[in-house]
Design a protein around this motif. Structure first.
Motif, short mmCIF file in Angstrom:
data_model
loop_
_atom_site.label_atom_id
_atom_site.label_comp_id
_atom_site.label_asym_id
_atom_site.label_seq_id
_atom_site.Cartn_x
_atom_site.Cartn_y
_atom_site.Cartn_z
N UNK A 175 11.73 3.19 -1.61
CA UNK A 175 11.08 3.27 -0.41
C UNK A 175 9.68 3.16 -0.44
N UNK A 176 9.03 3.48 -1.21
CA UNK A 176 7.46 3.45 -1.36
C UNK A 176 7.03 1.84 -1.44
N UNK A 177 7.87 1.14 -2.49
CA UNK A 177 7.50 -0.18 -2.81
C UNK A 177 7.84 -0.99 -1.40
N UNK A 178 9.25 -0.77 -0.76
CA UNK A 178 9.52 -1.33 0.41
C UNK A 178 8.20 -1.12 1.73
N UNK A 179 7.79 -0.01 1.63
CA UNK A 179 6.66 0.21 2.60
C UNK A 179 5.37 -0.73 2.37
N UNK A 180 5.15 -0.92 0.88
CA UNK A 180 3.95 -1.69 0.53
C UNK A 180 4.23 -2.95 0.82
N UNK A 181 5.37 -3.62 0.87
CA UNK A 181 5.80 -5.03 0.89
C UNK A 181 5.63 -5.13 2.66
N UNK A 182 6.06 -4.20 3.28
CA UNK A 182 6.19 -4.26 4.81
C UNK A 182 4.84 -4.26 5.47
N UNK A 183 3.92 -3.35 4.71
CA UNK A 183 2.70 -3.29 5.12
C UNK A 183 1.79 -4.51 4.92
N UNK A 184 2.23 -5.23 3.66
CA UNK A 184 1.36 -6.27 3.52
C UNK A 184 1.94 -7.32 4.46
N UNK A 185 3.04 -7.57 4.82
CA UNK A 185 3.56 -8.58 6.25
C UNK A 185 2.80 -8.10 7.42
N UNK A 186 2.84 -6.62 7.78
CA UNK A 186 2.48 -6.36 8.86
C UNK A 186 0.91 -6.85 9.03
N UNK A 187 0.17 -6.61 8.04
CA UNK A 187 -1.25 -6.85 7.96
C UNK A 187 -1.48 -8.23 8.10
N UNK A 188 -0.65 -8.99 7.72
CA UNK A 188 -0.68 -10.87 7.58
C UNK A 188 -1.42 -11.14 6.44
N UNK A 189 -1.39 -10.35 5.19
CA UNK A 189 -2.17 -10.79 4.11
C UNK A 189 -1.31 -11.35 3.27
N UNK A 190 0.22 -11.52 3.44
CA UNK A 190 1.19 -12.39 2.73
C UNK A 190 2.22 -12.71 3.47
N UNK A 191 2.95 -13.69 3.09
CA UNK A 191 4.19 -14.28 3.70
C UNK A 191 5.34 -13.40 3.00
#
Length: 237
Positions: A175-191
């Motif tokens: 869950x924590x790793x999923x949150x980090x990934x979604x956070x990266x997407x939400x902020x637009x720093x990664x595809x």
């Protein structure tokens, strides 16, 4: 220990299952850099979907989780963990942490990012949190790769004496790793494919490290000097 064999087999099987998709993804990422490619459009639309549908409170949470995955947090976590392992003379754990976390960093920053050279997405948000320094190539995500390796290693080692809670701990890490990934997407720093590629790379690399460190410890004859309860130890009858 039978459960340790079981988890090693799970890691190996999952790594073999994602190996071919990972090779395909890493080989085809340059094509998605062209705006008319279907893959690019899917990723772009997914980002806009997140931006338009995530409520402010969830955006704040995702931004916070992204910050927790930054090197200012993960670096001290690695350092403190290494200090504890050295203090307890758990040399296999020391080797695994150094090879796993250090190797993941080198693979991302010195091998794949320079070779693939994928640009960052041009979409950035600041309403719900500050965006850290994001200079450099985009694929694969260092956040996804490094944090997956680090926290799965810690999950393996922390649950060595509390196996009944192992699935709960691993669930929390996922869950924590999923949150980090979604956070990266939400902020637009990664595809999205940056995150997926980072998870794939991290998991395959961690599996390699688990087996390599086990063999290296046998070769160097250091397994007698470590904590026998380590999940990297295997019963020999």
């Amino acid at each position: 220990m039978k459960k340790d064999h079981f988890f090693n087999k799970i890691f190996l099987v999952l790594s073999l299952l994602i190996l071919i998709p990972a090779v395909w993804l890493f080989s085809n990422i340059p094509e998605t850099q062209v705006s008319h490619e279907a893959g690019f459009l899917v990723e772009k639309n997914f980002w806009f979907f997140l931006r338009d549908n995530v409520p402010p409170w969830l955006g704040t949470l995702l931004s916070f989780l992204y910050d927790l995955g930054d090197k200012e947090i993960s670096g001290p976590v690695v350092g403190i963990s290494l200090g504890l392992f050295i203090w307890k003379k758990q040399w296999k754990s020391v080797l695994l942490m150094i090879l796993g976390s250090g190797g993941a960093l080198l693979l991302v920053d010195k091998v794949f990012k320079p070779i693939i050279g994928r640009p960052r997405p041009p979409y950035f948000m600041g309403e719900y949190g500050s965006v850290p320094d994001i200079a450099g190539a985009s694929f694969p995500s260092g956040h996804a790769t490094g944090n997956l390796v680090l926290y799965l290693i810690l999950a393996l080692l922390v649950t060595q004496n509390i196996s009944r809670l192992r699935w709960l701990v691993f669930g929390a890490v996922v869950l924590f790793l999923s949150g980090i990934g979604l956070g990266s997407l939400y902020l637009g720093v990664h595809w999205p494919s940056d995150i997926l590629g980072g998870y794939m790379l991290g998991f395959i690399w961690l599996t390699f490290c688990l087996f390599f460190v086990d063999l290296l410890a046998i070769f160097l004859n250091i397994d007698r000097n470590i904590d026998r309860s380590s999940p990297l130890n295997r019963s020999r009858k």
